[in-house]
Design a protein around this motif. Sequence first.
Motif, PDB file in Angstrom:
ATOM      1  N   LEU A  57       1.262  -6.063  -8.153  1.00  0.00           N
ATOM      2  CA  LEU A  57       0.748  -5.420  -6.944  1.00  0.00           C
ATOM      3  C   LEU A  57      -0.773  -5.274  -7.040  1.00  0.00           C
ATOM      4  O   LEU A  57      -1.299  -4.964  -8.107  1.00  0.00           O
ATOM      5  CB  LEU A  57       1.386  -4.045  -6.753  1.00  0.00           C
ATOM      6  CG  LEU A  57       2.868  -4.027  -6.371  1.00  0.00           C
ATOM      7  CD1 LEU A  57       3.391  -2.600  -6.352  1.00  0.00           C
ATOM      8  CD2 LEU A  57       3.107  -4.703  -5.030  1.00  0.00           C
ATOM      9  N   PRO A  58      -1.500  -5.459  -5.934  1.00  0.00           N
ATOM     10  CA  PRO A  58      -2.970  -5.426  -5.954  1.00  0.00           C
ATOM     11  C   PRO A  58      -3.513  -3.995  -5.954  1.00  0.00           C
ATOM     12  O   PRO A  58      -4.212  -3.571  -5.041  1.00  0.00           O
ATOM     13  CB  PRO A  58      -3.338  -6.159  -4.658  1.00  0.00           C
ATOM     14  CG  PRO A  58      -2.212  -5.841  -3.731  1.00  0.00           C
ATOM     15  CD  PRO A  58      -0.975  -5.798  -4.590  1.00  0.00           C
ATOM     16  N   ALA A  59      -3.202  -3.268  -7.014  1.00  0.00           N
ATOM     17  CA  ALA A  59      -3.504  -1.843  -7.052  1.00  0.00           C
ATOM     18  C   ALA A  59      -5.005  -1.547  -7.063  1.00  0.00           C
ATOM     19  O   ALA A  59      -5.435  -0.475  -6.620  1.00  0.00           O
ATOM     20  CB  ALA A  59      -2.835  -1.197  -8.266  1.00  0.00           C
ATOM     21  N   LYS A  60      -5.817  -2.484  -7.559  1.00  0.00           N
ATOM     22  CA  LYS A  60      -7.261  -2.252  -7.568  1.00  0.00           C
ATOM     23  C   LYS A  60      -7.790  -2.072  -6.147  1.00  0.00           C
ATOM     24  O   LYS A  60      -8.701  -1.266  -5.908  1.00  0.00           O
ATOM     25  CB  LYS A  60      -7.981  -3.413  -8.247  1.00  0.00           C
ATOM     26  CG  LYS A  60      -9.490  -3.225  -8.346  1.00  0.00           C
ATOM     27  CD  LYS A  60     -10.154  -4.390  -9.070  1.00  0.00           C
ATOM     28  CE  LYS A  60     -11.669  -4.210  -9.122  1.00  0.00           C
ATOM     29  NZ  LYS A  60     -12.331  -5.342  -9.827  1.00  0.00           N
ATOM     30  N   THR A  61      -7.207  -2.793  -5.191  1.00  0.00           N
ATOM     31  CA  THR A  61      -7.655  -2.645  -3.800  1.00  0.00           C
ATOM     32  C   THR A  61      -7.330  -1.254  -3.267  1.00  0.00           C
ATOM     33  O   THR A  61      -8.038  -0.751  -2.399  1.00  0.00           O
ATOM     34  CB  THR A  61      -7.012  -3.708  -2.898  1.00  0.00           C
ATOM     35  OG1 THR A  61      -5.584  -3.515  -2.852  1.00  0.00           O
ATOM     36  CG2 THR A  61      -7.310  -5.111  -3.403  1.00  0.00           C
ATOM     37  N   TRP A  62      -6.258  -0.643  -3.782  1.00  0.00           N
ATOM     38  CA  TRP A  62      -5.939   0.716  -3.356  1.00  0.00           C
ATOM     39  C   TRP A  62      -7.020   1.690  -3.823  1.00  0.00           C
ATOM     40  O   TRP A  62      -7.430   2.577  -3.064  1.00  0.00           O
ATOM     41  CB  TRP A  62      -4.586   1.162  -3.907  1.00  0.00           C
ATOM     42  CG  TRP A  62      -3.456   0.223  -3.673  1.00  0.00           C
ATOM     43  CD1 TRP A  62      -3.372  -0.787  -2.744  1.00  0.00           C
ATOM     44  CD2 TRP A  62      -2.226   0.189  -4.395  1.00  0.00           C
ATOM     45  NE1 TRP A  62      -2.171  -1.431  -2.846  1.00  0.00           N
ATOM     46  CE2 TRP A  62      -1.448  -0.856  -3.854  1.00  0.00           C
ATOM     47  CE3 TRP A  62      -1.705   0.936  -5.451  1.00  0.00           C
ATOM     48  CZ2 TRP A  62      -0.175  -1.169  -4.332  1.00  0.00           C
ATOM     49  CZ3 TRP A  62      -0.443   0.630  -5.932  1.00  0.00           C
ATOM     50  CH2 TRP A  62       0.318  -0.408  -5.373  1.00  0.00           C
ATOM     51  N   GLN A  85       0.821  -1.221   0.000  1.00  0.00           N
ATOM     52  CA  GLN A  85       0.000   0.000   0.000  1.00  0.00           C
ATOM     53  C   GLN A  85       0.852   1.267   0.000  1.00  0.00           C
ATOM     54  O   GLN A  85       0.420   2.304  -0.509  1.00  0.00           O
ATOM     55  CB  GLN A  85      -0.929   0.006   1.214  1.00  0.00           C
ATOM     56  CG  GLN A  85      -2.046  -1.006   1.155  1.00  0.00           C
ATOM     57  CD  GLN A  85      -2.967  -0.892   2.354  1.00  0.00           C
ATOM     58  OE1 GLN A  85      -2.603  -0.320   3.386  1.00  0.00           O
ATOM     59  NE2 GLN A  85      -4.158  -1.435   2.227  1.00  0.00           N
ATOM     60  N   MET A  86       2.055   1.181   0.542  1.00  0.00           N
ATOM     61  CA  MET A  86       2.938   2.348   0.548  1.00  0.00           C
ATOM     62  C   MET A  86       3.314   2.782  -0.868  1.00  0.00           C
ATOM     63  O   MET A  86       3.785   3.902  -1.079  1.00  0.00           O
ATOM     64  CB  MET A  86       4.197   2.038   1.358  1.00  0.00           C
ATOM     65  CG  MET A  86       3.958   1.819   2.845  1.00  0.00           C
ATOM     66  SD  MET A  86       3.704   3.343   3.768  1.00  0.00           S
ATOM     67  CE  MET A  86       5.400   3.911   3.932  1.00  0.00           C
ATOM     68  N   MET A  87       3.092   1.893  -1.841  1.00  0.00           N
ATOM     69  CA  MET A  87       3.372   2.216  -3.238  1.00  0.00           C
ATOM     70  C   MET A  87       2.156   2.803  -3.943  1.00  0.00           C
ATOM     71  O   MET A  87       2.177   2.988  -5.165  1.00  0.00           O
ATOM     72  CB  MET A  87       3.830   0.960  -3.988  1.00  0.00           C
ATOM     73  CG  MET A  87       5.086   0.304  -3.450  1.00  0.00           C
ATOM     74  SD  MET A  87       6.561   1.355  -3.549  1.00  0.00           S
ATOM     75  CE  MET A  87       6.679   1.632  -5.312  1.00  0.00           C
ATOM     76  N   ALA A  88       1.106   3.158  -3.217  1.00  0.00           N
ATOM     77  CA  ALA A  88      -0.135   3.629  -3.843  1.00  0.00           C
ATOM     78  C   ALA A  88       0.038   4.940  -4.594  1.00  0.00           C
ATOM     79  O   ALA A  88      -0.808   5.286  -5.438  1.00  0.00           O
ATOM     80  CB  ALA A  88      -1.233   3.764  -2.786  1.00  0.00           C
TER      81      ALA A  88
END
Length: 272
Positions: free
Chosen positions: A256-261, A72-75
């Motif tokens: 990375l699970p970016a959709k969750t972000w 998440q820190m990569m959001a």
Amino acid sequence: MLIKRKSIEAEANHRSGPKAAVIKKANRKPKFAPVTLSEFDGVRFLHFGTEWVQGAMRLRKPDAIELEYAQQMMAWMLFIDTPDHLVQLGLGTGALSKFSYRQFANARVTAVELNPSVIAICESMFKLPLNDERLQVLEMDALEYVNDENNHGIADAMQVDLYDATARGPVLDSAEFYQACAACLKDDGILTVNLFGDHPSYTRNLKALRFAFDQVLCLPEVHEGNVVAIAFKQRKTLDFDSLYERAEQIKASTKLPAKTWVNGLKAAGNPK
């Protein structure tokens, strides 16, 4: 970071003597807690002599980001696709610095870590590359770094993960600290910070962040405590259709699970 789990290293010590590597503290001030390691199910963990996990690396995927909060820190990647300069305050296991160094081949990556033993163990046990023309790991106080005017206005994104062995909230959390972080960012820069939701420090940090930044959003809590806040130097109008498209690109290129972000940002609304 801040994940509480029963210390695998402590259990091993109890059963059959010491099995975790220990790096001796440097003869300097401030005094640092011992840096210790544990391993479980193919994952190596970093501790500061306690049950609190300070970082992790899957041995078969040393350049991947193992922990969800660290992912998440990569959001900020939802908003910045080609960064020039990324800054990490608090090295941990070097997961974010390694990932950024590998993923963004044209970007400079700067990591700031006060404890020399953490830097040494990241290089020896967590596959952190040595410094070169793009990667610079600095042994210094994060507050000193952000207050240095030579570092102002240079970073596209900054990731802040500053915890000590006591795990009582970030060690730097004042409005003045976050103002200095904002000063290090470019005009459209973004900061992500690891907070602990179930702790009095959470409200204090959010108040300080909202004083220093134009817009602050929080992703949903993970690991039974970690909350990643995303702070924008300039307020963003969130176009969720575009963000979901960008999330798909991130997932395809990095896993990375970016959709969750994006789901988290959508749930957070658009508070000050």
